[in-house]
Design a protein around this motif. Structure first.
Motif, PDB file in Angstrom:
ATOM      1  N   GLU A 139       0.836  -1.189   0.000  1.00  0.00           N
ATOM      2  CA  GLU A 139       0.000   0.000   0.000  1.00  0.00           C
ATOM      3  C   GLU A 139       0.873   1.241   0.000  1.00  0.00           C
ATOM      4  N   GLU A 140       0.378   2.278  -0.665  1.00  0.00           N
ATOM      5  CA  GLU A 140       1.090   3.543  -0.673  1.00  0.00           C
ATOM      6  C   GLU A 140       1.004   4.168   0.719  1.00  0.00           C
ATOM      7  N   ALA A 141       2.134   4.648   1.191  1.00  0.00           N
ATOM      8  CA  ALA A 141       2.157   5.297   2.505  1.00  0.00           C
ATOM      9  C   ALA A 141       1.310   6.559   2.451  1.00  0.00           C
ATOM     10  N   GLU A 142       0.606   6.808   3.552  1.00  0.00           N
ATOM     11  CA  GLU A 142      -0.184   8.023   3.644  1.00  0.00           C
ATOM     12  C   GLU A 142       0.234   8.772   4.899  1.00  0.00           C
ATOM     13  N   ASN A 143      -0.034  10.030   4.923  1.00  0.00           N
ATOM     14  CA  ASN A 143       0.332  10.880   6.056  1.00  0.00           C
ATOM     15  C   ASN A 143      -0.901  11.097   6.912  1.00  0.00           C
ATOM     16  N   VAL A 144      -0.790  10.701   8.173  1.00  0.00           N
ATOM     17  CA  VAL A 144      -1.946  10.691   9.058  1.00  0.00           C
ATOM     18  C   VAL A 144      -1.604  11.368  10.376  1.00  0.00           C
ATOM     19  N   THR A 145      -2.484  12.231  10.834  1.00  0.00           N
ATOM     20  CA  THR A 145      -2.427  12.768  12.192  1.00  0.00           C
ATOM     21  C   THR A 145      -3.438  11.967  12.987  1.00  0.00           C
ATOM     22  N   TYR A 146      -3.023  11.504  14.176  1.00  0.00           N
ATOM     23  CA  TYR A 146      -3.907  10.633  14.948  1.00  0.00           C
ATOM     24  C   TYR A 146      -3.952  11.053  16.411  1.00  0.00           C
ATOM     25  N   LEU A 147      -5.010  10.622  17.072  1.00  0.00           N
ATOM     26  CA  LEU A 147      -5.210  10.906  18.484  1.00  0.00           C
ATOM     27  C   LEU A 147      -5.535   9.591  19.177  1.00  0.00           C
ATOM     28  N   LEU A 148      -4.800   9.293  20.242  1.00  0.00           N
ATOM     29  CA  LEU A 148      -5.004   8.087  21.032  1.00  0.00           C
ATOM     30  C   LEU A 148      -5.570   8.451  22.389  1.00  0.00           C
ATOM     31  N   VAL A 191      -3.483   1.715  24.600  1.00  0.00           N
ATOM     32  CA  VAL A 191      -4.019   2.934  24.004  1.00  0.00           C
ATOM     33  C   VAL A 191      -5.039   2.538  22.947  1.00  0.00           C
ATOM     34  N   ALA A 192      -5.971   3.437  22.672  1.00  0.00           N
ATOM     35  CA  ALA A 192      -6.990   3.189  21.648  1.00  0.00           C
ATOM     36  C   ALA A 192      -7.018   4.362  20.677  1.00  0.00           C
ATOM     37  N   LEU A 193      -7.048   4.052  19.413  1.00  0.00           N
ATOM     38  CA  LEU A 193      -7.176   5.079  18.383  1.00  0.00           C
ATOM     39  C   LEU A 193      -8.584   5.651  18.445  1.00  0.00           C
ATOM     40  N   VAL A 194      -8.688   6.951  18.643  1.00  0.00           N
ATOM     41  CA  VAL A 194     -10.007   7.579  18.747  1.00  0.00           C
ATOM     42  C   VAL A 194     -10.285   8.591  17.632  1.00  0.00           C
ATOM     43  N   PHE A 196      -4.912  11.952  26.487  1.00  0.00           N
ATOM     44  CA  PHE A 196      -4.793  11.845  25.038  1.00  0.00           C
ATOM     45  C   PHE A 196      -3.333  11.973  24.624  1.00  0.00           C
ATOM     46  N   TYR A 197      -3.011  11.314  23.510  1.00  0.00           N
ATOM     47  CA  TYR A 197      -1.700  11.462  22.885  1.00  0.00           C
ATOM     48  C   TYR A 197      -1.949  11.726  21.410  1.00  0.00           C
ATOM     49  N   CYS A 198      -1.308  12.746  20.866  1.00  0.00           N
ATOM     50  CA  CYS A 198      -1.443  13.092  19.454  1.00  0.00           C
ATOM     51  C   CYS A 198      -0.099  12.909  18.762  1.00  0.00           C
ATOM     52  N   GLY A 199      -0.138  12.361  17.550  1.00  0.00           N
ATOM     53  CA  GLY A 199       1.078  12.178  16.764  1.00  0.00           C
ATOM     54  C   GLY A 199       0.748  12.157  15.286  1.00  0.00           C
ATOM     55  N   TRP A 200       1.766  11.889  14.479  1.00  0.00           N
ATOM     56  CA  TRP A 200       1.553  11.739  13.044  1.00  0.00           C
ATOM     57  C   TRP A 200       2.398  10.564  12.580  1.00  0.00           C
ATOM     58  N   GLU A 241     -12.121  16.364  22.732  1.00  0.00           N
ATOM     59  CA  GLU A 241     -13.285  15.490  22.843  1.00  0.00           C
ATOM     60  C   GLU A 241     -14.337  15.830  21.794  1.00  0.00           C
ATOM     61  N   ALA A 242     -14.512  17.111  21.517  1.00  0.00           N
ATOM     62  CA  ALA A 242     -15.458  17.543  20.481  1.00  0.00           C
ATOM     63  C   ALA A 242     -14.983  17.077  19.102  1.00  0.00           C
ATOM     64  N   LEU A 243     -13.689  17.156  18.868  1.00  0.00           N
ATOM     65  CA  LEU A 243     -13.106  16.706  17.603  1.00  0.00           C
ATOM     66  C   LEU A 243     -13.356  15.212  17.424  1.00  0.00           C
ATOM     67  N   ILE A 244     -13.127  14.443  18.464  1.00  0.00           N
ATOM     68  CA  ILE A 244     -13.347  12.994  18.421  1.00  0.00           C
ATOM     69  C   ILE A 244     -14.815  12.703  18.122  1.00  0.00           C
ATOM     70  N   GLY A 245     -15.711  13.441  18.758  1.00  0.00           N
ATOM     71  CA  GLY A 245     -17.137  13.229  18.570  1.00  0.00           C
ATOM     72  C   GLY A 245     -17.662  13.628  17.206  1.00  0.00           C
ATOM     73  N   SER A 246     -16.869  14.386  16.449  1.00  0.00           N
ATOM     74  CA  SER A 246     -17.324  14.903  15.160  1.00  0.00           C
ATOM     75  C   SER A 246     -17.145  13.918  14.010  1.00  0.00           C
ATOM     76  N   ASN A 247     -16.481  12.780  14.260  1.00  0.00           N
ATOM     77  CA  ASN A 247     -16.179  11.827  13.185  1.00  0.00           C
ATOM     78  C   ASN A 247     -16.605  10.414  13.535  1.00  0.00           C
ATOM     79  N   PRO A 248     -16.816   9.567  12.503  1.00  0.00           N
ATOM     80  CA  PRO A 248     -17.151   8.168  12.758  1.00  0.00           C
ATOM     81  C   PRO A 248     -16.026   7.461  13.508  1.00  0.00           C
TER      82      PRO A 248
END
Length: 100
Positions: A4-13, A51-54, A20-24, A81-88
């Motif tokens: 798979e082609e690598a993609e650039n992702v920002t994530y929150l755990l 940790v859980a990806l949220v 919370f922990y945020c990284g890319w 928390e609002a950001l997490i709640g805004s997405n599936p």
């Protein structure tokens, strides 16, 4: 499974202690696994497993992902928390995109 082609992702755990922990990354599933295994994960998450990806967002470039990471880190807990709640749910998104 093909390469798979690598993609650039920002994530929150969400860590076991509720913080919370945020990284890319450019390999989301591998990165979350590394955090949970305590190898090559962040020092912060090593003592806060499991940790859980949220939340995550995909970007065209690593620079965009890094900028978004910096912006998310500046958010208050309530804003995160609002950001997490805004997405599936991330697990649903990962399955839909073939990354799980």
């Amino acid at each position: 499974m093909g390469q798979e082609e690598a993609e650039n992702v920002t994530y929150l755990l969400r860590c076991a202690d509720g913080t919370f922990y945020c990284g890319w990354t450019n390999h989301l599933e591998q990165r979350v696994k590394a955090h949970n295994e305590g190898r090559n994960g962040a020092k912060y998450t090593k003592s806060r497993r499991p940790v859980a990806l949220v939340y995550f967002e995909r970007f065209e470039t690593k620079e965009e992902a890094m900028r978004r990471e910096a912006a998310i880190k500046k958010l208050s807990r309530k804003e995160k928390e609002a950001l997490i709640g805004s997405n599936p749910a991330p697990d649903k998104l990962m399955r839909q995109n073939g990354t799980s």
